[in-house]
Each structure stands twice: as C-alpha cells, then as structure tokens.
Design a protein around this motif. Structure first.
Motif, PDB file in Angstrom:
ATOM      1  N   GLU A   1      54.788  41.084  23.323  1.00 53.40           N
ATOM      2  CA  GLU A   1      56.173  40.585  23.347  1.00 53.40           C
ATOM      3  C   GLU A   1      56.756  40.615  24.762  1.00 53.40           C
ATOM      4  N   GLU A   2      55.974  41.159  25.717  1.00 56.57           N
ATOM      5  CA  GLU A   2      56.482  41.353  27.078  1.00 56.57           C
ATOM      6  C   GLU A   2      56.946  40.060  27.716  1.00 56.57           C
ATOM      7  N   ARG A   3      56.213  38.974  27.481  1.00 57.71           N
ATOM      8  CA  ARG A   3      56.509  37.733  28.205  1.00 57.71           C
ATOM      9  C   ARG A   3      57.358  36.760  27.392  1.00 57.71           C
TER      10      ARG A   3
ATOM     11  N   GLY B   1      57.932  44.158  40.916  1.00 58.62           N
ATOM     12  CA  GLY B   1      57.825  44.323  39.459  1.00 58.62           C
ATOM     13  C   GLY B   1      57.327  45.719  39.082  1.00 58.62           C
ATOM     14  N   LYS B   2      57.468  46.052  37.814  1.00 59.50           N
ATOM     15  CA  LYS B   2      57.172  47.411  37.331  1.00 59.50           C
ATOM     16  C   LYS B   2      55.698  47.795  37.482  1.00 59.50           C
ATOM     17  N   ASP B   3      54.785  46.815  37.317  1.00 63.38           N
ATOM     18  CA  ASP B   3      53.354  47.154  37.320  1.00 63.38           C
ATOM     19  C   ASP B   3      52.869  47.486  38.731  1.00 63.38           C
ATOM     20  N   CYS B   4      53.279  46.645  39.700  1.00 60.85           N
ATOM     21  CA  CYS B   4      52.844  46.952  41.067  1.00 60.85           C
ATOM     22  C   CYS B   4      53.627  48.132  41.638  1.00 60.85           C
TER      23      CYS B   4
ATOM     24  N   THR C   1      47.872  43.602  37.935  1.00 61.05           N
ATOM     25  CA  THR C   1      47.619  42.859  36.687  1.00 61.05           C
ATOM     26  C   THR C   1      47.142  43.811  35.592  1.00 61.05           C
ATOM     27  N   ARG C   2      47.591  43.541  34.358  1.00 62.04           N
ATOM     28  CA  ARG C   2      47.118  44.303  33.197  1.00 62.04           C
ATOM     29  C   ARG C   2      46.387  43.381  32.229  1.00 62.04           C
ATOM     30  N   ARG C   3      45.614  43.994  31.351  1.00 59.74           N
ATOM     31  CA  ARG C   3      44.734  43.268  30.430  1.00 59.74           C
ATOM     32  C   ARG C   3      45.464  42.177  29.645  1.00 59.74           C
ATOM     33  N   THR C   4      46.728  42.444  29.266  1.00 63.92           N
ATOM     34  CA  THR C   4      47.443  41.488  28.420  1.00 63.92           C
ATOM     35  C   THR C   4      48.171  40.404  29.224  1.00 63.92           C
ATOM     36  N   ASP C   5      48.040  40.419  30.566  1.00 66.52           N
ATOM     37  CA  ASP C   5      48.612  39.336  31.375  1.00 66.52           C
ATOM     38  C   ASP C   5      47.717  38.102  31.246  1.00 66.52           C
ATOM     39  N   PRO C   6      48.279  36.899  31.506  1.00 65.79           N
ATOM     40  CA  PRO C   6      47.422  35.717  31.525  1.00 65.79           C
ATOM     41  C   PRO C   6      46.292  35.940  32.537  1.00 65.79           C
TER      42      PRO C   6
HETATM   43 MG    MG Z   1      52.913  42.233  34.930  1.00 64.07          MG
END
Ligand code: MG
Ligand code: FAD
Length: 278
Positions: A271-273, A76-79, A166-171
């Motif tokens: 809106e990401e998810r 994924g983009k974040d990792c 993980t980012r702040r806005t992730d579950p």
């Molecule tokens: Mg993510």
C-alpha cells in the motif's frame, strides 16, 4: 534515556556535530538498539535486518576505498535509514576521522541527489538540512536519472559503487541482490542494496525507535515521495471524518490535525505507493 519505545532524545540535532563524533554517537545508539533484550517481534526483526545491512556495508567498505563509494540520497525514508547505517559502519571501521590533508582518508560522505522535475519544497528543505547535519558532500542534478548518473560519474571519476535504498517491494526491486552491476543501457557502476529486504514497517520502526529526524511530508500522510505532480497523501491514511459539531482535534502544538494520518501508521508494503501516480 532508553524507554520501551526507543530513545526520547533526538539522535542528532540541527547543529552539526563534528563528523567523527556524529558517527560515534550514531554507532552507540545502534549498538544500544541491537543490544536491547525482551523486545517485541517487530523490533527483533529490525535488529536482525540492521545486522545484515551493517554486514553488507562492511563488505562494501572492504571492497572499495571511500572515494570509490557514494550514496544515492533523495531525502526519502529508505535512503535516510541507509545513510544512518553507513555512518555507523564508518565509525565501526575506524573510517570516520577528521579530514587530514596528509592522509588519504576522505571523510565527508559522497552523495548524489537527482532533483525531481517538480520537487516538493519540503523535500528540498530536508535534503539541505540533512546534508548539513550529516556533513554530506552532495552533488545535485536536475535531469533524467540515466543522464544524471552519466554526469555524476564524469564529475566523480573515482566512484565505482553507489549505495541505494531500494527495497524488495519497490518497482524493479524483486530480483536485486546486495551487490548488482547496473543494467545494460545504464551508466556502469555497482549498485549496493543494504536495505533490500527491509519491509516498510521496519523502516519506520528504526526511524522512530532511534528518533531520527525525517522529511515533514511523512507526517501529512505521504508514504512514498516523488514530485508534486504525481505524489499525493496515501488514501489508506485518510482520517475518518469527525461527527458533525464534534470539537476539532488539534495536534499537541495546537495546529489542526492533517486530514491524513502519518506515514508510520501504514503497515502493508504493497500500500506504500498508493499515493504515487507512477
Ligand atoms: Mg522507497
Ligand atoms: P525510491 O523508493 O524513493 O528510491 C529507492 C532508492 O533509490 C532511494 O532510497 C535512493 O537511494 C535512490 N533514489 C531514488 N530516487 C532518487 C533521486 N532522485 N536521487 C537520488 N537517489 C534516488 N533502474 C534500472 O532499471 N536499471 C538500473 O541499472 C538502475 N540503476 C540505478 C542506480 C541508482 C543509483 C539509482 C538511484 C537508480 C537506478 N535505477 C535503475 C532506477 C531504479 O530502479 C528506480 O527506478 C529509481 O531509483 C526510482 O525509484 P523509486 O521510485 O522506487 O524511488
């Protein structure tokens, strides 16, 4: 080479570079990115986040030896951003060396990938491709996360800490710090979250500015990747229908344009998810 919107040549190619050269190249690109002046507020913000993340990774490299560190990687983009920053930090610390059996330095990047029960072929393909490009020593598990990490710790008993994108806005991201032990009930290790305060738009700004290859699903409107049964293109990215009889629009390579705009056109974190059912 360095244009106003970033670098036009790709940061890496499909032919893997020797590991030290790869890390040096990534380091030089990031150095140039950080040194860029007269940039937009958005880029300035990503420059600031990049410095913070490199400091966190630097701290991790002070606290742990390389065999004690791993990175959780699912393509994924974040990792992916996290991985690029990690390789930059390895060069900076002089740890991106050619494996030498007589030294204790291990150079391949230890990674753990937990395959979804219904994986996208595009994700699988990107994980394999990027593992080659970045010389990842990737162990793969096809089971629920807790069980997978329990097995991973058995298989790599030296690992004490795992970098996570993980980012702040992730579950579950809201209260995380840069360093957190896993919660009770989870296999015990330290989670390291260098990109926790990056926004969705920062991730894409970095990837696009540095011209880093990413999973093809993002160009089809997917903004957060899970499995095939619970992930769809993001409805916020649907293209407006063309008027009847309008000529069909094509991409530059002549293929019909996807019904969805690419992931990097979304801006709002929340809106990401919208393309995920869970
Ligand atoms: Mg993510
Ligand atoms: P994403 O936004 O895609 O994931 C965020 C990051 O998690 C990715 O950038 C990547 O680094 C990692 N990741 C996600 N999925 C995978 C995968 N399939 N394979 C490898 N890496 C992946 N939850 C708790 O409640 N308590 C815990 O202590 C806890 N510890 C965790 C430790 C690690 C190393 C990981 C990866 C997850 C942990 N989780 C824990 C679960 C976590 O909170 C998320 O539920 C999980 O990461 C899925 O995140 P996401 O759906 O937001 O996916």
């Amino acid at each position: 080479m360095n244009t106003a919107s970033g670098f036009s040549d790709p940061l890496v190619t499909d032919t893997p570079l020797p590991f030290p050269e790869l890390c040096a190249r990534i380091h030089d690109r990031i150095r140039t990115f950080l040194d860029a002046k007269n940039v937009s507020d958005r880029i300035r913000n990503v420059q600031a986040q990049t410095r913070i993340s490199l400091d966190v990774i630097g701290e991790a490299l002070e606290q742990y030896r390389l065999p004690e560190l791993s990175l959780s990687y699912n393509g994924g983009k974040d990792c992916l951003v996290l991985l690029i920053l990690y390789l930059c930090a390895l060069h900076k610390k002089g740890l991106a060396q050619i494996p030498n059996p007589s030294s204790n330095i291990e150079t391949a990047v230890q990674c753990v990938y937990i395959q979804d029960a219904h994986p996208f072929p595009e994700v699988e393909e990107f994980v394999v491709r990027s593992s080659k490009i970045y010389s990842l020593a990737l162990l793969e598990y096809a089971k629920p996360m807790k069980a997978a990490f329990a097995d991973y710790l058995k298989d790599t008993p030296l690992v004490k800490a795992i970098l996570v994108g993980t980012r702040r806005t992730d579950p579950h991201g809201e209260h995380l710090k840069h360093f957190d032990p896993t919660d009770s009930g989870w296999p015990a290790f330290v989670r390291i979250h260098p990109v926790i305060d990056w926004h969705y738009v920062d991730i894409w700004t970095f990837i696009r500015f540095l011209n880093i290859p990413y999973c093809s699903l993002y160009d089809l409107g997917y903004t957060s990747l899970g499995g095939t049964t619970d992930t769809h293109p993001n409805p916020k990215l649907v293209r407006q229908p063309s008027p009847p009889h309008a000529p069909q629009t094509c991409d530059t390579n002549g293929t019909l344009k996807s019904k969805f705009r690419p992931a990097y056109e979304l801006v709002d974190d929340y809106e990401e998810r919208l393309g995920r059912d869970r």
